[in-house]
Design a protein around this motif. Structure first.
Motif, PDB file in Angstrom:
ATOM      1  N   TRP A 194       0.832  -1.206   0.000  1.00  0.00           N
ATOM      2  CA  TRP A 194       0.000   0.000   0.000  1.00  0.00           C
ATOM      3  C   TRP A 194       0.866   1.255   0.000  1.00  0.00           C
ATOM      4  O   TRP A 194       2.063   1.208   0.268  1.00  0.00           O
ATOM      5  N   HIS A 195       0.235   2.369  -0.299  1.00  0.00           N
ATOM      6  CA  HIS A 195       0.947   3.643  -0.396  1.00  0.00           C
ATOM      7  C   HIS A 195       1.107   4.320   0.964  1.00  0.00           C
ATOM      8  O   HIS A 195       2.033   5.104   1.155  1.00  0.00           O
ATOM      9  N   GLU A 196       0.198   4.071   1.874  1.00  0.00           N
ATOM     10  CA  GLU A 196       0.182   4.824   3.132  1.00  0.00           C
ATOM     11  C   GLU A 196      -0.352   3.942   4.248  1.00  0.00           C
ATOM     12  O   GLU A 196      -1.369   3.256   4.090  1.00  0.00           O
TER      13      GLU A 196
ATOM     14  N   ARG B  15     -11.603   7.016   5.613  1.00  0.00           N
ATOM     15  CA  ARG B  15     -11.945   6.956   4.194  1.00  0.00           C
ATOM     16  C   ARG B  15     -12.989   5.863   3.993  1.00  0.00           C
ATOM     17  O   ARG B  15     -13.159   4.994   4.863  1.00  0.00           O
TER      18      ARG B  15
ATOM     19  N   THR C 242      -7.720   1.262   2.922  1.00  0.00           N
ATOM     20  CA  THR C 242      -6.356   0.970   2.492  1.00  0.00           C
ATOM     21  C   THR C 242      -6.107   1.574   1.113  1.00  0.00           C
ATOM     22  O   THR C 242      -6.913   1.396   0.189  1.00  0.00           O
ATOM     23  N   LEU C 243      -4.983   2.278   0.983  1.00  0.00           N
ATOM     24  CA  LEU C 243      -4.598   2.857  -0.307  1.00  0.00           C
ATOM     25  C   LEU C 243      -3.646   1.880  -0.999  1.00  0.00           C
ATOM     26  O   LEU C 243      -2.434   1.922  -0.801  1.00  0.00           O
TER      27      LEU C 243
ATOM     28  N   ASN D 147      -1.255  -0.177  -3.439  1.00  0.00           N
ATOM     29  CA  ASN D 147      -0.220   0.110  -4.425  1.00  0.00           C
ATOM     30  C   ASN D 147      -0.326  -0.946  -5.526  1.00  0.00           C
ATOM     31  O   ASN D 147       0.223  -2.043  -5.402  1.00  0.00           O
TER      32      ASN D 147
END
Length: 367
Positions: free
Chosen positions: A334-336, A350, A355-356, A358
């Motif tokens: 993930w990105h973050e 969110r 989960t952001l 990747n």
């Protein structure tokens, strides 16, 4: 066009390297293999969940035993479809590979349902935003372990102000006693130590005598000392030591969890939504723990468990493996990540789990 329809279920593995191999009792961990499950709807929304495969065919099980029941069916039939899925796979039991598959599908589905409404998972489930204390995990035995390496880990963990620190067992209680004493030497007394005994003990009375020697070290709990269904040994340990006993994180099945609590006389229930049957099962089991006044500690996967802690007051701790400890590698997917703030995690505000992902990394590590 029909509404609220699941149009596709996807499941696949990613294998992400570790800095060095790990050993958890008899379990060799050369790298981390995760399964990713995705559920799509007719509007183009996607819900995603991930969990450990434990070298089992979880992705294949999702596709072969679950996807066919839910594809082209409506979310509005959630309760009946969940029950149908259990009944259609009753021959596979109430634990193990099938339940891991069901758990991840159910987590992905809840992610999707919350995303469709544009709300975080905790809000979708009727919870209120709060921060939950984190327990940091490390201390995996390695061949070159020394007082210096253990002291370095403890100093690192202390800097994050955790609610506790958990180390992994060598399965030799004498060695573990010495390792715990070293950890306590470098960790403030007010931060409890936990030890994951990786199901490595067989004699409850002998182990109870060893555990009694640890009582002055502020041991938060002794975790998974015996094979999962050895309720009698779990009870004997619980009754013959003042140290708390915690079990359950790699287990599933509603009745099994009740037996762990009631027959095992445990002090802490370990619970993992990616294993126990998903969001639905996690909530049901945690509510039963609450009736028994048994606190719940979540097993890793902090991003989803931070949401569930906002829904269930009996969920007291989430668990985390620091990226710098190099014993987990899912952070690459993930990105973050969530921010560990003053020893606490607050879920992403969110839609869904938040989960952001990747996607480039997922494609790179995909098997």
């Amino acid at each position: 066009m029909k509404e609220n329809i699941i149009t596709k279920v996807e499941a696949f593995n990613v294998r992400v390297p570790l800095g060095r191999p790990l050993k958890l009792g008899a379990i060799e961990i050369p790298d981390r293999q995760y399964v990713i499950v995705r559920v799509y709807d007719e509007q183009g929304y996607v819900g995603t969940a991930h969990g450990l495969t434990r070298n089992a065919p979880i992705a294949e099980t999702v596709l072969q035993t679950i996807a066919g029941i839910w594809t082209n069916r409506s979310f509005d039939q959630y309760d009946s479809l969940y029950e149908l899925t259990l009944k259609a796979n009753v021959c596979l039991g109430t634990n193990g590979i099938f339940y891991r598959a069901l758990s991840l599908f159910d987590c992905a589905l809840h992610d999707l349902m919350a995303i469709r409404l544009g709300v975080p998972l905790f809000k979708y489930l009727g919870g209120a935003l709060r921060s939950t204390p984190a327990i940091l995990v490390g201390g995996y035995p390695v061949p070159d372990e020394s007082e210096d390496t253990l002291s370095g880990e403890m100093k690192l963990y202390e800097s994050y102000k955790p609610a506790g620190v958990k180390i992994a067992s060598t399965t030799d209680p004498l060695k573990d006693g010495k390792r715990l004493a070293i950890c306590r030497k470098y960790l403030p007394q007010d931060i409890p130590l936990m030890i994951d005994c990786v199901w490595g003990q067989r004699n409850a009375e002998a182990f109870a005598r060893e555990v009694s020697e640890w009582e002055g070290l502020n041991i938060g709990w002794v975790e998974d000392p015996f094979p999962p269904d050895d309720y009698e040994s779990i009870r004997l340990l619980s009754e013959n030591t003042r140290v708390n006993v915690a079990v359950g994180d790699e287990q599933s099945g509603y009745l099994n969890m009740l037996r762990l609590m009631d027959l095992g006389k445990i002090a802490v229930l370990r619970l993992d939504a990616t294993v126990c049957g998903g969001i639905r099962s996690f909530i049901n089991i945690a509510e039963e723990a609450g009736k028994r006044k048994i606190p719940v500690s979540c097993h890793v996967f902090h991003q989803i468990h931070a949401h569930l802690a906002c829904v269930l007051p009996g969920v007291k701790w989430v668990e985390y493996m620091l990226p710098e400890s190099d014993i987990e590698s899912y952070q690459r997917l993930w990105h973050e990540d969530l921010v560990l703030d003053n020893g606490h995690f607050t879920p992403a505000n969110r839609p869904g789990i938040g989960t952001l992902w990747n996607e480039e990394a997922i494609d790179y590590y995909r098997e």
